[in-house]
Design a protein around this motif. Structure first.
Motif, mmCIF file in Angstrom:
data_model
loop_
_atom_site.group_PDB
_atom_site.id
_atom_site.type_symbol
_atom_site.label_atom_id
_atom_site.label_comp_id
_atom_site.label_asym_id
_atom_site.label_seq_id
_atom_site.Cartn_x
_atom_site.Cartn_y
_atom_site.Cartn_z
ATOM 1 N N THR A 41 -84.987 -27.676 -27.125
ATOM 2 C CA THR A 41 -84.984 -28.845 -28.004
ATOM 3 C C THR A 41 -83.658 -28.873 -28.750
ATOM 4 O O THR A 41 -82.902 -27.892 -28.743
ATOM 5 N N SER B 178 -78.714 -37.097 -38.054
ATOM 6 C CA SER B 178 -80.022 -37.629 -38.442
ATOM 7 C C SER B 178 -81.133 -36.602 -38.286
ATOM 8 O O SER B 178 -82.209 -36.734 -38.884
ATOM 9 N N ASN B 179 -80.888 -35.558 -37.487
ATOM 10 C CA ASN B 179 -81.890 -34.505 -37.300
ATOM 11 C C ASN B 179 -81.502 -33.210 -38.002
ATOM 12 O O ASN B 179 -82.101 -32.161 -37.746
ATOM 13 N N ASN B 180 -80.498 -33.299 -38.886
ATOM 14 C CA ASN B 180 -80.052 -32.130 -39.671
ATOM 15 C C ASN B 180 -79.657 -30.956 -38.785
ATOM 16 O O ASN B 180 -79.931 -29.794 -39.107
ATOM 17 N N PRO C 33 -84.106 -37.901 -28.821
ATOM 18 C CA PRO C 33 -84.713 -39.057 -29.489
ATOM 19 C C PRO C 33 -84.505 -40.346 -28.697
ATOM 20 O O PRO C 33 -83.582 -40.467 -27.890
ATOM 21 N N THR D 95 -83.165 -28.609 -31.775
ATOM 22 C CA THR D 95 -83.116 -27.619 -32.863
ATOM 23 C C THR D 95 -82.467 -26.325 -32.390
ATOM 24 O O THR D 95 -81.909 -25.579 -33.202
#
Length: 299
Positions: free
Chosen positions: A183, A213-215, A263, A185
């Motif tokens: 992912t 946007s997903n840090n 996304p 992350t």
């Protein structure tokens, strides 16, 4: 100056060596045929035939003109056919500009198919950035562009041609290369090679915006303007990178390509761009060929 019809009249008489038979062959009467031959001789300033009450024979000048007349009529016929073919788009030339990643799968297929279907259309290819292509279209230096952004120019149309996912190129020795479910992350703080803003603005803004946007904060080690160079750096173990799925056709010994769920809207888009007032017939047939060739790849 003589007319093409006079050449046909002359060739008929020169072949038959008889005015009566030549007139019948031409579906006309003999007197107007004789007048046309006399007019042709007057315009040329030479006698083409030696005539008696019983025979018609070509003079030396007539024999030479026989060869020239055949060549002129043949060239006129070819010119007519080529003009008709050009108006239909079956002959001519077209200039196609493209971003580098378009060559990995799409462009070679289109060019090969184009040369097969339209062998008399010369296809010129030129690699350019998206910005350079829009300028070339504006200046009429390009007929068709394969670009990474929609057109913002008045009179230049664009539409999505190919919509494909990004894949993650990972150095084979990296720990993520062995994971089956990656992912975004997993990319936080990882060495990452990003497309350069100056040459790949659409990809740069799309991917860096996704991370923000997903840090996620990758460690950007290089900003590069070439997909092939990016993959070369990944192969050298300098970091990982997102590339269009079609780029995975480029095989390196030390790269593993991994599909990753991203996304919505994070996709690699290839646009077709062209001037709406382009009146080049060859451009029109190639534009349709590109659309039809790549239609199955569109989502």
């Amino acid at each position: 100056m003589f007319e093409l019809s006079q050449l046909r009249f002359f060739l008929a008489v020169a072949t038959e060596l008889n005015f009566s038979r030549a007139a019948k062959r031409l579906n006309m009467t003999q007197p107007p045929l004789s007048r046309q031959i006399q007019l042709l001789e007057h315009q040329l300033g030479v006698e083409l035939f030696e005539r008696t009450t019983r025979t018609v024979v070509l003079t030396a000048a007539g024999r030479r003109f026989f060869i020239e007349a055949q060549d002129l009529l043949q060239r006129a016929h070819v010119a007519m056919l080529n003009t008709q073919k050009m108006s239909q788009g079956n002959i001519g030339s077209v200039n196609i500009s493209f971003v580098a990643s378009a060559v990995y799968a799409f462009l070679p297929m289109v060019v090969a198919r184009g040369k097969e279907i339209y062998p008399h259309i010369d296809i010129s290819l030129r690699e350019m950035t998206t910005g350079e292509q829009f300028e070339a279209l504006r200046l009429r230096q390009s007929d068709i562009g394969l670009v990474r952004a929609p057109s913002a120019l008045t009179g230049v149309n664009s539409e999505i041609l190919v919509n494909e996912p990004f894949v993650l190129a990972v150095p084979r020795q990296h720990e993520l290369a062995t994971l089956s479910d990656i992912t975004i992350t997993h990319l936080d703080k990882q060495p990452f090679i990003m497309y350069a803003l100056s040459t790949w603005q659409p990809f740069y803004e799309l991917l860096t915006g996704m991370f923000r946007s997903n840090n996620i904060q990758p460690d950007y080690v290089q900003y590069i303007g070439s997909t092939l160079t990016i993959l070369s750096l990944v192969n050298a173990g300098m970091g990982m990178a997102f590339v269009p799925e079609s780029a995975a056709r480029i095989l390196f010994d030390d790269i593993v390509y991994r599909h990753i769920t991203l996304p919505a809207g994070i996709e690699s888009l290839l646009y077709l761009a062209w001037r709406e007032d382009n009146d080049n017939p060859a451009f029109k047939v190639m534009l349709e060929l590109i659309k039809l060739s790549l239609a199955p790849k569109m989502k």
